[in-house]
Scaffold this active site. Structure first.
Site, PDB file in Angstrom:
ATOM      1  N   ASP A 176      11.065   0.547  -8.251  1.00 41.44           N
ATOM      2  CA  ASP A 176      12.429   0.397  -7.724  1.00 41.44           C
ATOM      3  C   ASP A 176      13.383   0.007  -8.856  1.00 41.44           C
ATOM      4  OD1 ASP A 176      11.435   0.631  -4.929  1.00 41.44           O
ATOM      5  OD2 ASP A 176      10.412  -1.215  -5.492  1.00 41.44           O
ATOM      6  N   HIS A 201       9.328  -4.619  -1.441  1.00 44.05           N
ATOM      7  CA  HIS A 201       9.273  -3.201  -1.807  1.00 44.05           C
ATOM      8  C   HIS A 201       9.349  -2.390  -0.511  1.00 44.05           C
ATOM      9  CE1 HIS A 201       8.198   0.676  -3.306  1.00 44.05           C
ATOM     10  NE2 HIS A 201       7.181   0.717  -2.476  1.00 44.05           N
TER      11      HIS A 201
HETATM   12  P1  NAX Z   1      -3.469   8.491  -1.913  1.00 42.44           P
HETATM   13  O1  NAX Z   1      -3.713   8.576  -0.456  1.00 42.44           O
HETATM   14  O2  NAX Z   1      -3.314   9.737  -2.718  1.00 42.44           O
HETATM   15  O3  NAX Z   1      -4.644   7.662  -2.588  1.00 42.44           O
HETATM   16  C1  NAX Z   1      -5.117   6.473  -2.076  1.00 42.44           C
HETATM   17  C2  NAX Z   1      -6.571   6.372  -2.437  1.00 42.44           C
HETATM   18  O4  NAX Z   1      -7.030   5.078  -2.052  1.00 42.44           O
HETATM   19  C3  NAX Z   1      -7.439   7.390  -1.715  1.00 42.44           C
HETATM   20  O5  NAX Z   1      -8.216   8.091  -2.673  1.00 42.44           O
HETATM   21  C4  NAX Z   1      -8.319   6.547  -0.784  1.00 42.44           C
HETATM   22  O6  NAX Z   1      -9.619   7.064  -0.653  1.00 42.44           O
HETATM   23  C5  NAX Z   1      -8.312   5.214  -1.515  1.00 42.44           C
HETATM   24  N1  NAX Z   1      -8.566   4.045  -0.659  1.00 42.44           N
HETATM   25  C6  NAX Z   1      -8.095   3.793   0.577  1.00 42.44           C
HETATM   26  N2  NAX Z   1      -8.570   2.627   1.034  1.00 42.44           N
HETATM   27  C7  NAX Z   1      -9.335   2.109   0.052  1.00 42.44           C
HETATM   28  C8  NAX Z   1     -10.120   0.938  -0.075  1.00 42.44           C
HETATM   29  N3  NAX Z   1     -10.217   0.055   0.942  1.00 42.44           N
HETATM   30  N4  NAX Z   1     -10.771   0.722  -1.229  1.00 42.44           N
HETATM   31  C9  NAX Z   1     -10.698   1.614  -2.230  1.00 42.44           C
HETATM   32  N5  NAX Z   1     -10.024   2.755  -2.159  1.00 42.44           N
HETATM   33  C10 NAX Z   1      -9.326   2.998  -1.041  1.00 42.44           C
HETATM   34  O7  NAX Z   1      -2.203   7.519  -2.069  1.00 42.44           O
HETATM   35  P2  NAX Z   1      -1.282   7.319  -3.355  1.00 42.44           P
HETATM   36  O8  NAX Z   1      -0.176   8.300  -3.346  1.00 42.44           O
HETATM   37  O9  NAX Z   1      -2.124   7.196  -4.573  1.00 42.44           O
HETATM   38  O10 NAX Z   1      -0.616   5.900  -3.002  1.00 42.44           O
HETATM   39  C11 NAX Z   1      -1.381   4.719  -2.969  1.00 42.44           C
HETATM   40  C12 NAX Z   1      -0.581   3.574  -2.386  1.00 42.44           C
HETATM   41  O11 NAX Z   1       0.559   3.279  -3.184  1.00 42.44           O
HETATM   42  C13 NAX Z   1      -0.018   3.845  -0.988  1.00 42.44           C
HETATM   43  O12 NAX Z   1      -0.238   2.690  -0.175  1.00 42.44           O
HETATM   44  C14 NAX Z   1       1.462   4.032  -1.232  1.00 42.44           C
HETATM   45  O13 NAX Z   1       2.233   3.721  -0.093  1.00 42.44           O
HETATM   46  C15 NAX Z   1       1.682   3.060  -2.363  1.00 42.44           C
HETATM   47  N6  NAX Z   1       2.904   3.217  -3.173  1.00 42.44           N
HETATM   48  C16 NAX Z   1       3.505   2.084  -3.616  1.00 42.44           C
HETATM   49  C17 NAX Z   1       4.604   2.112  -4.448  1.00 42.44           C
HETATM   50  C18 NAX Z   1       5.235   0.854  -4.957  1.00 42.44           C
HETATM   51  O14 NAX Z   1       6.267   0.962  -5.625  1.00 42.44           O
HETATM   52  N7  NAX Z   1       4.728  -0.345  -4.705  1.00 42.44           N
HETATM   53  C19 NAX Z   1       5.229   3.411  -4.820  1.00 42.44           C
HETATM   54  C20 NAX Z   1       4.302   4.572  -4.711  1.00 42.44           C
HETATM   55  C21 NAX Z   1       3.391   4.546  -3.509  1.00 42.44           C
HETATM   56  O15 NAX Z   1       4.081   5.047  -2.403  1.00 42.44           O
END
Ligand code: NAX
Length: 327
Positions: free
Chosen positions: A160, A188
Site C-alpha cells: 500500500d 491492510h
Molecule cells: P495463492 O492462492 O496463489 O497462493 C496461496 C498458497 O498458499 C497456495 O499455494 C496454498 O496452497 C497455500 N496455503 C494455503 N493455506 C496454507 C497453509 N495453511 N499452510 C501453507 N500453505 C498454505 O495466493 P497468493 O496470490 O499467493 O496470495 C497469498 C495471500 O496474500 C492471500 O491471502 C492474499 O489475500 C494475500 N495478499 C496480501 C497482500 C498484502 O499487501 N498484505 C497483497 C497481495 C495479496 O493479495
C-alpha cells in the site's frame, strides 16, 4: 563468507510465493553476500507443485542458495528460522461470510504461531504476515507464540505504501525517492489511511507540488485503498509480483534500516496515537540497528483522526470476531 540464514515461506508454491522465492534466493532481500536456506511450507495437495518450483530454483544455480526444505509440516518448515514470511492463507470463497473467513484463518495462524514458538530461532526471528486478513492473522500468530517477543511479528502494508509513492510521483512528476514522510495508517484493507499530511518532495511540503486537495481526497486516497481490486479487474488475478516486491522491501528495510526515512509497517501497537493496544496496526516507522521504531510526535488533523478511527475500529472488530479463539 557469512553463515546461511534460514528463511521460511508459507504458501510457497502460490502466486506470491512463486515471485518471492526467486528474489530471496538471488539476494534481493538479505544482500548479495548473504547465503540463504529456503524453508517452504505448503498444503499437502500442493507438494507436487512445490517440487516443481524447487526444481526451477535448482535450475537458476543461484550462488547464495544453500538449501531448500519442502514440507507440509509447519514445525519442520520453521525449524531454526531467522525469517518467516507467512503468505499462505485461506482465500474468501463464494458466499463466505467475513466471520467465517476470519475464523478459518485464525485456525491456520494459531497452528503456525505455535509452530514458530516451538521451532523457530526466537532470538533472531522476524515474521511478516502477508496472507489476508494480514493484520489480524499477525495478531493470532503472535498470541500463539508466547515465548517470542510480539515485536518480532509484523503484517504487510508496504505494498500500500509503495502504491501511494507511485501515485504521488506520477502526479508530482518526481522520482519516488524524492518523496519522504508518507505513510499508511491502520489495516491492510479498504479502510487503510494513506496520509500525506507530513509528506515532502525534495524536502519541501508536498503542497508546493500538489495543491489540489480534492485530488488527494477523491482520487489519491481511494485509488490506493482500492488498488488491489483494480489489479484483479485488469489482470484477472490478484497482485503477486508487486506483493512479493513489497515483502522483500519490508524485510530488507527492517534488517538493514531505512537511513532515517519513514516506511510503513503494521506492527504491535503500544497504543501510539490512540490505536488499540496489542493490535497489529500500520504506522510510520523508521528502521535502524535491525529494529523498527514508530514515528512519534505527529499531529493528526481532524480529517486524519476520522480516518484513523475508522481503520482502528475495523481492526478492533476483526479482533473481536476471533477473540474466542485467542489463547
Ligand atoms: P495463492 O492462492 O496463489 O497462493 C496461496 C498458497 O498458499 C497456495 O499455494 C496454498 O496452497 C497455500 N496455503 C494455503 N493455506 C496454507 C497453509 N495453511 N499452510 C501453507 N500453505 C498454505 O495466493 P497468493 O496470490 O499467493 O496470495 C497469498 C495471500 O496474500 C492471500 O491471502 C492474499 O489475500 C494475500 N495478499 C496480501 C497482500 C498484502 O499487501 N498484505 C497483497 C497481495 C495479496 O493479495
Amino acid at each position: 563468507g557469512k553463515a546461511p540464514l534460514r528463511v521460511a515461506i508459507t504458501g510457497a508454491s502460490g502466486q506470491i510465493g512463486y515471485q518471492l522465492l526467486f528474489r530471496i534466493a538471488s539476494g534481493d532481500m538479505l544482500g548479495k553476500d548473504q547465503p540463504v536456506i529456503l524453508q517452504c511450507l505448503e498444503l499437502p495437495g500442493a507438494m507436487n507443485a512445490l517440487k516443481g518450483v524447487s526444481m526451477e530454483l535448482d535450475d537458476c544455480a543461484f550462488p547464495l542458495l544453500k538449501g531448500i526444505v519442502q514440507s507440509d509440516n509447519p514445525e519442520v518448515a520453521f525449524e531454526g528460522a531467522d525469517y518467516a514470511l507467512l503468505v499462505g492463507a485461506k482465500p474468501r470463497s463464494k458466499g463466505m461470510e467475513r466471520g467465517d473467513l476470519l475464523a478459518a484463518n485464525a485456525q491456520i495462524f494459531s497452528v503456525q504461531g505455535k509452530a514458530l514458538d516451538k521451532t523457530a530461532n526466537r532470538d533472531t526471528l522476524r515474521v511478516l504476515v502477508v496472507g489476508n486478513p494480514a493484520n489480524t492473522n499477525a495478531l493470532i500468530a503472535a498470541r500463539n507464540a508466547p515465548n517470542i517477543d510480539p515485536k518480532r511479528f509484523s503484517a504487510m502494508t508496504r505494498l500500500d505504501h509503495n502504491r501511494g509513492l507511485a501515485q504521488l510521483s506520477q502526479k508530482a512528476n518526481c522520482s519516488v525517492t524524492d518523496i519522504t514522510d508518507f505513510c499508511i495508517w491502520g489495516n491492510h484493507s479498504a479502510t487503510q489511511y494513506p496520509d500525506i499530511t507530513s509528506t515532502k518532495i525534495s524536502g519541501k511540503s508536498i503542497s508546493n507540488y500538489i495543491s489540489d486537495n480534492a485530488w488527494i481526497k477523491d482520487n489519491f486516497i481511494p485509488t490506493v485503498q482500492q488498488r488491489g481490486a483494480a489489479i484483479i479487474a485488469a489482470r484477472g488475478l490478484s497482485s503477486a509480483a508487486s506483493a512479493a516486491s513489497a515483502a522483500i522491501d519490508h524485510m530488507r528495510d527492517w534488517t538493514y534500516g531505512t537511513n532515517g526515512q519513514w516506511t510503513s509497517m503494521a506492527v504491535f501497537s503500544d497504543g501510539s496515537y490512540g490505536a488499540d493496544k496489542g493490535l497489529y496496526f500500520s504506522y510510520p516507522v523508521i528502521c535502524k540497528n535491525g529494529q523498527y521504531e514508530i514515528v512519534q510526535g505527529l499531529k493528526l488533523d481532524q480529517f486524519s483522526k476520522e480516518r484513523f478511527d475508522v481503520t482502528n475500529k475495523e481492526l478492533i472488530s476483526e479482533r473481536d470476531a476471533i477473540a474466542h479463539l485467542l489463547p
